[in-house]
Design an enzyme around this catalytic site. Sequence first.
Site, short mmCIF file in Angstrom:
data_model
loop_
_atom_site.label_atom_id
_atom_site.label_comp_id
_atom_site.label_asym_id
_atom_site.label_seq_id
_atom_site.Cartn_x
_atom_site.Cartn_y
_atom_site.Cartn_z
CG ASP A 277 -36.16 6.97 63.30
OD1 ASP A 277 -36.45 7.55 62.24
OD2 ASP A 277 -36.50 6.03 63.81
CG ASP A 307 -33.14 3.88 55.94
OD1 ASP A 307 -34.32 4.61 55.95
OD2 ASP A 307 -33.13 2.70 56.48
CD GLU A 341 -39.19 3.79 58.82
OE1 GLU A 341 -39.51 2.92 58.25
OE2 GLU A 341 -38.11 3.78 59.38
CG HIS A 617 -31.45 -1.07 58.19
ND1 HIS A 617 -32.42 -1.58 58.74
CD2 HIS A 617 -31.54 0.15 57.79
CE1 HIS A 617 -33.66 -0.77 59.01
NE2 HIS A 617 -33.00 0.31 58.32
#
Length: 649
Positions: A277, A307, A341, A617
């Site tokens: 994810d 990521d 996660e 992110h």
Amino acid sequence: MSYPGVDNVQLCQFIANDIHVKELPRVHRKACYACALKEAQEQARRERVHANDSGVMSSLLGKFADSLFFTETSQNKERGLSNKRSLLLFATYKWAAPMTIFILVVVSVDRVYGIPSEGSLGIQKDAGVVRMLILAALPVLAAGICTILSVQANSSMKIANKKIKELNAEELGALKSDLLSEDVQAHVLTNKNEYAKVLSRAIQIRSISYDKSDGSDGGNQRTDLNTFLELHKLLRESFSILHQKYPPIIINKYSLLFKIPGTNPSLAPILLCSHLDVVPASDGIWDNDPFSGKIIDGIIWGRGAIDNKHNVVGQLAAVEYLLSTNTSLERSIYIGMGHDEEIGGVDGAAHIAKYLVEKERVRLECVLDEGTMMVAGAIPGYKPHLAMIGVSEKGHMSVELSVKGPGGHASMPPIDSESPMKIMAQAIAKLESNPLPPHFERGAVFRTELEFIAEKLKFPLNLICSNFWLFGGLMKSILIRANNGAAASVRTTTAVTKIQGGTKVNTLPHEVKAYVNHRVEPSDTLESVLEYDRKLVNDDRVKMRVLEGAIPPSPTSSFTSDPFRHIQQCVQLVFGLDSVPALCIGNTDTRWYWSLSDNIFRFSPLALTLKETSMFHGLNERISVDALAGIVQFYISFIKMSCGPSKIN
């Protein structure tokens, strides 16, 4: 000086002409350099050549200093130490440092006990004698202090070097032929564009996890679980040999667990981890669509590039290669890929761990998950990329603060009491202005990280980082003021992330809430942090509640274990970089595996600058095709070293 069968004059000429003397007995080298230095000095005087203008003198000074600090020349070369650096250390420890301390102390004594130039009191004469005695003793004291620091620094460096256990050229060559042969490198380079295409397609699948606790984004209703099934299909098509020989176990419908059995079932298996994810695309302007997966000029763009879909591709590509070449592995391998996660791993990694405990009944040799990386500029005074291997992980705790009051119309604010908004503002100000105290005591992870790399730092940082028994307080003060990352590495952080209160601009709210996120340093506990907050705010009107999902700090894994050393040596083999134990500031799925292994490490084999770490992110997440190929090479090397016969352990 004389030695049986050795002509001193001839020996001096050999050394002066820069001829290696490593064949000589080890105990004679220092004396040989001293003899040659003396001979060169006499020759320089005879020829009336100033020492500073003599190439022979410069060379011999370097050799002499080198012999004083590092007896074995071969060790010098392994550490990358040159004669110039040895001479710099020699000059610093023996001359510059004592003189600097001497001058500072003299100035201080003179200002405190300075004697007037004229006077009639006899006591002034006695004070002058005392002053002279103090000044006479200062050089001895300074030399003693610097000698202690020098010995301590040299001892710390040797201990760190023993822990790091860098491979010399011969060992590295043997390891390379065993784990990363030309055939392996050629295969990866030939297929690197194929790996990039797989990652590109994986990025295009929007396997986004939305925070269940955040009602502002619609909660878990917006998570499209079918995207994980699409991702399963892509992996099945891209890594067909693995799926044909060892199809994955589907865990809780959407997570995957691969098992590649080894030939020796008595050996504890290893677990490689990654996750399927990603987080939502950040607000802001991306240079390319975050889910386009475009490959432009050798760069793969999009959410998940670092990521963590790059590790998904890298791990499976490595195993696919090993299976395609019928590589025999003694130790079994598990590859666990959770699907949630980014929102805690409750439905993914938690179920994988449960399956390993209840169905497989295994105890793992080690767990390697995502985490810290190879970052340039992460350590002050060390410019190259440095592999930071996470041996511990900060805890996580979110605290809800709430204040209730009468509310009312904004035209008539209270004059004899404080509104809920004001009370909350005061509480927030206290929390933000008074962070928890830093930890830099012996055994603290970040302190250990600096001690590991001390040998590679420049003066004066090498001296400071080798003598934290003396300079620990100074370094702690520097770190909490240096930058955000450094401060976060030595303390539990406090961040007010959300405030709620009021429905209209002309109405006083009757309830105000604020949310504080703590990342808990391993030396603290969840309970101690909450107690600190309560005592700091010291207001019964402010109610505090720990939100669901708090995670205590992880246990710290050994950085002298075989799995840690395997990671280090694979980093040196594939990337040619130094590595240190580190503290992982973010949270990973490893918390679900704490009971399965004592050796849990968090490391992503990806080289970034400090600025590039903001892609996590954030905006413009991307990875180069070559970096992805390096990740595949790393996992091939690590699997072979950990699970197969290896020439070097």
